[in-house]
Scaffold this active site. Structure first.
Site, PDB file in Angstrom:
ATOM      1  N   ARG A  26     -11.287 -11.128   8.544  1.00 22.13           N
ATOM      2  CA  ARG A  26     -12.753 -11.175   8.417  1.00 22.13           C
ATOM      3  C   ARG A  26     -13.373  -9.788   8.534  1.00 22.13           C
ATOM      4  NH1 ARG A  26     -14.976 -16.550   9.783  1.00 22.13           N
ATOM      5  NH2 ARG A  26     -13.696 -17.793   8.398  1.00 22.13           N
ATOM      6  N   ARG A  30     -20.093 -11.217   8.823  1.00 17.59           N
ATOM      7  CA  ARG A  30     -21.486 -11.136   9.280  1.00 17.59           C
ATOM      8  C   ARG A  30     -21.762 -10.061  10.321  1.00 17.59           C
ATOM      9  NH1 ARG A  30     -22.114 -17.443  10.130  1.00 17.59           N
ATOM     10  NH2 ARG A  30     -19.936 -16.999  10.620  1.00 17.59           N
ATOM     11  N   ARG A  39     -25.638 -11.018   1.864  1.00 19.94           N
ATOM     12  CA  ARG A  39     -25.789 -12.444   2.172  1.00 19.94           C
ATOM     13  C   ARG A  39     -27.250 -12.908   2.162  1.00 19.94           C
ATOM     14  NH1 ARG A  39     -25.216 -16.589   2.849  1.00 19.94           N
ATOM     15  NH2 ARG A  39     -24.337 -17.415   4.775  1.00 19.94           N
ATOM     16  N   ASP A  75     -12.717 -17.464   0.003  1.00 15.32           N
ATOM     17  CA  ASP A  75     -12.644 -18.396   1.127  1.00 15.32           C
ATOM     18  C   ASP A  75     -11.460 -19.322   0.968  1.00 15.32           C
ATOM     19  OD1 ASP A  75     -14.318 -19.182   3.629  1.00 15.32           O
ATOM     20  OD2 ASP A  75     -13.551 -21.030   2.759  1.00 15.32           O
ATOM     21  N   TYR A 151      -8.806 -29.765   6.628  1.00 18.28           N
ATOM     22  CA  TYR A 151     -10.201 -29.719   6.156  1.00 18.28           C
ATOM     23  C   TYR A 151     -10.498 -30.877   5.201  1.00 18.28           C
ATOM     24  CZ  TYR A 151     -11.431 -25.273   8.286  1.00 18.28           C
ATOM     25  OH  TYR A 151     -11.733 -24.292   9.186  1.00 18.28           O
TER      26      TYR A 151
HETATM   27  O1  CP3 Z   1     -11.055 -11.548   6.050  1.00 15.52           O
HETATM   28  C1  CP3 Z   1     -11.874 -11.240   5.180  1.00 15.52           C
HETATM   29  O2  CP3 Z   1     -12.701 -10.294   5.292  1.00 15.52           O
HETATM   30  C2  CP3 Z   1     -11.850 -11.987   3.845  1.00 15.52           C
HETATM   31  C3  CP3 Z   1     -12.713 -13.076   3.698  1.00 15.52           C
HETATM   32  C4  CP3 Z   1     -12.424 -14.449   4.270  1.00 15.52           C
HETATM   33  C5  CP3 Z   1     -13.448 -15.407   4.415  1.00 15.52           C
HETATM   34  N1  CP3 Z   1     -12.895 -16.587   4.780  1.00 15.52           N
HETATM   35  C6  CP3 Z   1     -14.882 -15.168   4.126  1.00 15.52           C
HETATM   36  C7  CP3 Z   1     -15.838 -15.951   4.923  1.00 15.52           C
HETATM   37  C8  CP3 Z   1     -11.230 -15.064   4.652  1.00 15.52           C
HETATM   38  C9  CP3 Z   1      -9.831 -14.482   4.737  1.00 15.52           C
HETATM   39  C10 CP3 Z   1     -11.542 -16.426   4.958  1.00 15.52           C
HETATM   40  C11 CP3 Z   1     -10.520 -17.431   5.325  1.00 15.52           C
HETATM   41  C12 CP3 Z   1     -10.963 -18.678   5.952  1.00 15.52           C
HETATM   42  N2  CP3 Z   1     -12.014 -19.476   5.615  1.00 15.52           N
HETATM   43  C13 CP3 Z   1     -10.250 -19.326   6.984  1.00 15.52           C
HETATM   44  C14 CP3 Z   1      -8.961 -18.853   7.568  1.00 15.52           C
HETATM   45  C15 CP3 Z   1      -9.162 -17.760   8.535  1.00 15.52           C
HETATM   46  C16 CP3 Z   1      -9.521 -18.215   9.887  1.00 15.52           C
HETATM   47  O3  CP3 Z   1     -10.585 -17.773  10.374  1.00 15.52           O
HETATM   48  O4  CP3 Z   1      -8.749 -18.953  10.482  1.00 15.52           O
HETATM   49  C17 CP3 Z   1     -10.945 -20.510   7.297  1.00 15.52           C
HETATM   50  C18 CP3 Z   1     -10.558 -21.488   8.379  1.00 15.52           C
HETATM   51  C19 CP3 Z   1     -12.047 -20.600   6.413  1.00 15.52           C
HETATM   52  C20 CP3 Z   1     -13.056 -21.695   6.303  1.00 15.52           C
HETATM   53  C21 CP3 Z   1     -14.368 -21.170   6.687  1.00 15.52           C
HETATM   54  N3  CP3 Z   1     -15.141 -20.351   5.872  1.00 15.52           N
HETATM   55  C22 CP3 Z   1     -15.048 -21.329   7.918  1.00 15.52           C
HETATM   56  C23 CP3 Z   1     -14.554 -22.161   9.087  1.00 15.52           C
HETATM   57  C24 CP3 Z   1     -16.236 -20.563   7.841  1.00 15.52           C
HETATM   58  C25 CP3 Z   1     -17.233 -20.329   8.939  1.00 15.52           C
HETATM   59  C26 CP3 Z   1     -18.507 -20.998   8.758  1.00 15.52           C
HETATM   60  C27 CP3 Z   1     -19.559 -20.375   9.666  1.00 15.52           C
HETATM   61  O5  CP3 Z   1     -20.730 -20.592   9.364  1.00 15.52           O
HETATM   62  O6  CP3 Z   1     -19.208 -19.672  10.619  1.00 15.52           O
HETATM   63  C28 CP3 Z   1     -16.271 -19.971   6.555  1.00 15.52           C
HETATM   64  C29 CP3 Z   1     -17.339 -19.096   5.993  1.00 15.52           C
HETATM   65  C30 CP3 Z   1     -16.942 -17.684   5.759  1.00 15.52           C
HETATM   66  N4  CP3 Z   1     -15.923 -17.304   4.940  1.00 15.52           N
HETATM   67  C31 CP3 Z   1     -17.559 -16.504   6.280  1.00 15.52           C
HETATM   68  C32 CP3 Z   1     -16.864 -15.417   5.754  1.00 15.52           C
HETATM   69  C33 CP3 Z   1     -17.161 -13.954   5.952  1.00 15.52           C
HETATM   70  C34 CP3 Z   1     -18.748 -16.428   7.242  1.00 15.52           C
HETATM   71  C35 CP3 Z   1     -19.913 -17.158   6.791  1.00 15.52           C
HETATM   72  C36 CP3 Z   1     -21.003 -16.487   6.013  1.00 15.52           C
HETATM   73  O7  CP3 Z   1     -20.936 -15.387   5.445  1.00 15.52           O
HETATM   74  O8  CP3 Z   1     -22.029 -17.160   5.982  1.00 15.52           O
END
Ligand code: CP3
Length: 355
Positions: A26, A30, A39, A75, A151
């Site tokens: 990540r 954010r 965003r 994602d 999921y």
């Molecule tokens: O690492 C990086 O910089 C690359 C981008 C990346 C994202 N998601 C962008 C993202 C990666 C590698 C992921 C993988 C991902 N997505 C996982 C596996 C990694 C882990 O944390 O275990 C999972 C479980 C997801 C599913 C997912 N996507 C969740 C649970 C969430 C969070 C929702 C929230 O509101 O917190 C996301 C959203 C997401 N994907 C964000 C990012 C930067 C944050 C939300 C946003 O920008 O609004």
């Protein structure tokens, strides 16, 4: 493959390197003002589906931080859409799947013939690979079958995984079929990313730590092995990451991924010992260490490096993704400490600098 001689790709192959490579899960997220600015204008799915935007977010984060690899901005859940499951990200709630899967009929309807509809991710990969050329390797990624299945079944995040386990125990054949369909789609999705220029692939099995070792071995390992052997066939090194996985390591070894990602619940020297000489290890600072005062943060970084002890095949990372409230200057301090300390330490493996 654009940067095969980079310290990151060499470390994945357990070739000794001058300083320990570091990137952070990540790293584009954010916590970073540049990301928050994008965003404000676009939803997360809009960014993912627009290759120019996804590439820009990827490149900006990697350059701002000075990390040793750029993970493509995408994602884990994108493949659900091409499998016929609609989902959305609700502000502050995380992902919500419209019609979660609960039985064999729903599994029979899952589509596996459209992985090329995820081509926007490969397009972003190729833009990032072109931008960095030999300067920085690009990491492609996909979800592991268990974590994606959880999921699809729970309909979103979960604490107990009770619906997932209900299906797994109640209808093992349907479960196996679900995992087979996931593997069919994500293996092609990941291979497309390698063709587009990804140097390394990471498989996220974020929630595998919710399983007992015997359930992992029986219900998850077989299809995870299939996925990883298909990914290895692309020629790119594979990182398999699972949280809370210390007790699963004897089985995780059997996936034969070149690199195993571990979280902070195991000391990294213990992970190296448990895995033995044929594996590189990625990790494993607690993301919450980034909330510590800088002196303490730097001490904890050095402790991980001391435990890794300059072994060939250590890739520095957090044990899970950067948290949204993290101060950027602490992330920069972490990266500085990894580079500076490992550069002196790796050159003198017998030194006994106190951490
Ligand atoms: O690492 C990086 O910089 C690359 C981008 C990346 C994202 N998601 C962008 C993202 C990666 C590698 C992921 C993988 C991902 N997505 C996982 C596996 C990694 C882990 O944390 O275990 C999972 C479980 C997801 C599913 C997912 N996507 C969740 C649970 C969430 C969070 C929702 C929230 O509101 O917190 C996301 C959203 C997401 N994907 C964000 C990012 C930067 C944050 C939300 C946003 O920008 O609004």
């Amino acid at each position: 493959m654009s940067a095969p001689d980079s310290i990151f790709v060499r470390a994945c192959r357990r070739i000794p390197v001058e300083s320990t490579p570091v990137w952070l899960m990540r790293q584009a997220g954010r916590y970073m003002p540049e990301y928050r600015r994008v965003r404000k204008q676009h939803s997360i799915l809009e960014i993912c589906k627009n290759p120019e935007l996804a590439a820009e977010v990827t490149v900006t984060a990697a350059e701002r931080l000075g990390v040793d690899a750029a993970i493509i901005f995408a994602d884990l859940l994108l493949p659900l859409e091409v499998m016929g499951l609609d989902f959305e990200f609700r502000e502050g709630e995380g992902p919500k799947i419209a019609s979660p899967i609960r039985d064999s009929n729903a599994i029979a309807r899952i589509k596996t013939d459209r992985p090329e509809d995820l081509g926007y991710v490969s397009e972003a990969v190729s833009m990032v690979a072109r931008h960095f050329a030999h300067r920085l390797p690009v990491i492609g990624f996909c979800g592991a079958p268990f974590t994606l299945a959880s999921y699809m079944i729970e309909g979103g995040g979960s604490r107990q995984y009770s619906e997932t386990k209900r299906l797994m125990y109640g209808d093992p054949e349907a479960w196996e079929e679900l995992l087979r369909r996931i593997v069919r789609v994500v293996s092609q999705f990941a291979a497309q990313q390698v063709s587009a220029g990804a140097d390394v692939l990471q498989v996220f099995d974020s929630w595998a730590g919710s399983l007992s070792p015997s359930d992992y071995a029986r219900f998850v390992l077989p299809q995870t092995k299939v996925l990883i052997s298909e990914l290895k066939a692309t020629g790119a090194p594979v990182i398999y990451f699972a949280t809370d996985s210390a007790m699963l390591l004897p089985y995780i070894k059997q996936t034969r991924a070149e690199v195993i990602g571990v979280d902070w619940r195991i000391a990294i020297d213990d992970a190296f010992e448990m895995l033995g000489p044929n594996f590189a290890v990625q990790g494993n600072l607690d993301p919450a260490a980034l909330f510590a005062p800088e002196r303490e943060l730097r001490r904890q970084v050095r402790e991980v490096l001391e435990r890794a002890a300059g072994r060939a095949g250590h890739i520095f990372n957090l044990g899970h993704g950067i948290l949204p409230e993290t101060p950027v200057e602490n992330v920069l301090a972490l990266i500085d400490e990894v580079h500076a300390y490992s550069a002196t330490r790796n050159q003198s493996p017998s030194s006994s600098v106190a951490f």
